[in-house]
Design an enzyme around this catalytic site. Sequence first.
Site, PDB file in Angstrom:
ATOM      1  N   ASP A 208      11.203   5.877 -10.999  1.00 13.81           N
ATOM      2  CA  ASP A 208      10.708   5.638  -9.634  1.00 13.81           C
ATOM      3  C   ASP A 208       9.668   6.711  -9.295  1.00 13.81           C
ATOM      4  OD1 ASP A 208      11.260   4.020  -7.037  1.00 13.81           O
ATOM      5  OD2 ASP A 208      11.182   6.105  -6.373  1.00 13.81           O
ATOM      6  N   ASP A 225      -2.419   0.248  -5.737  1.00 10.53           N
ATOM      7  CA  ASP A 225      -2.298  -0.722  -6.833  1.00 10.53           C
ATOM      8  C   ASP A 225      -2.945  -0.185  -8.108  1.00 10.53           C
ATOM      9  OD1 ASP A 225      -0.987  -2.453  -5.184  1.00 10.53           O
ATOM     10  OD2 ASP A 225      -2.699  -3.803  -4.859  1.00 10.53           O
ATOM     11  N   GLU A 251       7.385   0.459  -6.675  1.00  6.30           N
ATOM     12  CA  GLU A 251       6.956   1.530  -7.583  1.00  6.30           C
ATOM     13  C   GLU A 251       8.066   1.901  -8.556  1.00  6.30           C
ATOM     14  OE1 GLU A 251       8.317   3.550  -3.701  1.00  6.30           O
ATOM     15  OE2 GLU A 251       7.255   1.744  -4.312  1.00  6.30           O
TER      16      GLU A 251
END
Length: 335
Positions: A208, A225, A251
């Site tokens: 993460d 992005d 994410e």
Amino acid sequence: MNDAGRDTPACGFPGGGFTRAARMDTAMANDVFPSCDDARATERLIGHIRDILLLPNVSEGTPLPEEIARAKGLEEILPLLWDVRHMVAALAHGELEYAARTRGFVVDSLKSFQGSLCNLAWQTQCIVDGDAPRTDATSGDRRPGSDKIFDHLAWTINELACASETYKDLSLRDPLTGLYNRRGFSKLAARLLDGEQRDNPAMLVMVDLDHFKEINDRHGHLFGDSVLRAIAGVLRSGLRADDVCCRYGGEEFVILMPSTTREMGLAVAERLLRDVAATRFGTDDISVTVTASFGLARVKLAEDGPLEDALRASIGRADAKLYRAKQDGRNRVVI
């Protein structure tokens, strides 16, 4: 064969060929059935023949009107008429195995047509199976005139197969990063683990990105992005060909490493941690660094039951380790 109740007329071919054939004039009817010397009876006979050939609600057991039942030759021609009706109805519904019970010009023509349809079906199946024959399935004769048709059919089927594989692969991929999505990860992971021995080691990693929301808030989602795409590249480049990397959501990423011990998995995770932290992401105007937290868990195939359950349990354990990495200060690996 009983074709009662079919929606399609028994002789519903384009062009109305059988309709025209059914329109016998009075003189012809008088030649075939000389006992029908009454004009009205002759017209009724013609109408009954037309009904047999064309109307879907007429059954073979329908009794003949008395005034035409005695017509000479009718007993011989009725089986032919019903054979034609049943055969045309079968062909119109794609039933290519109907066996004609009578002989005659019309029936023989239909049998020839039936053979052509059977050959077309056979040729098509051969092409679907990867073979493109150039001879007739029954006679063995070469049919050069049909080569272009079958070449085009083969090309079309090949294009459809390629497109099908492309769309199938796209359905398993995350469109932003090109990594597997959850569905693709589950399918590929199950296939990989199914090939493993039950006591073979495998490791699962959850990743993460730390404080990623701040990047989106400060620089916008389009920039965020681009960072996600770059992170996917960093993760993928640090893994083996047999390892599976997935964008699990937002994410968050998941990595499956088959045939991997605890020590091997920890070494890979720590190397990926360093690679992510050492990479600068951005454009000419914006440049940022990102850190990530890693949680590792062993895939316990022998203990967690079926593959799907074992995979789900492993993700749960890795997620718990990831949560601890976040609690302990982020930018670290917890196993």
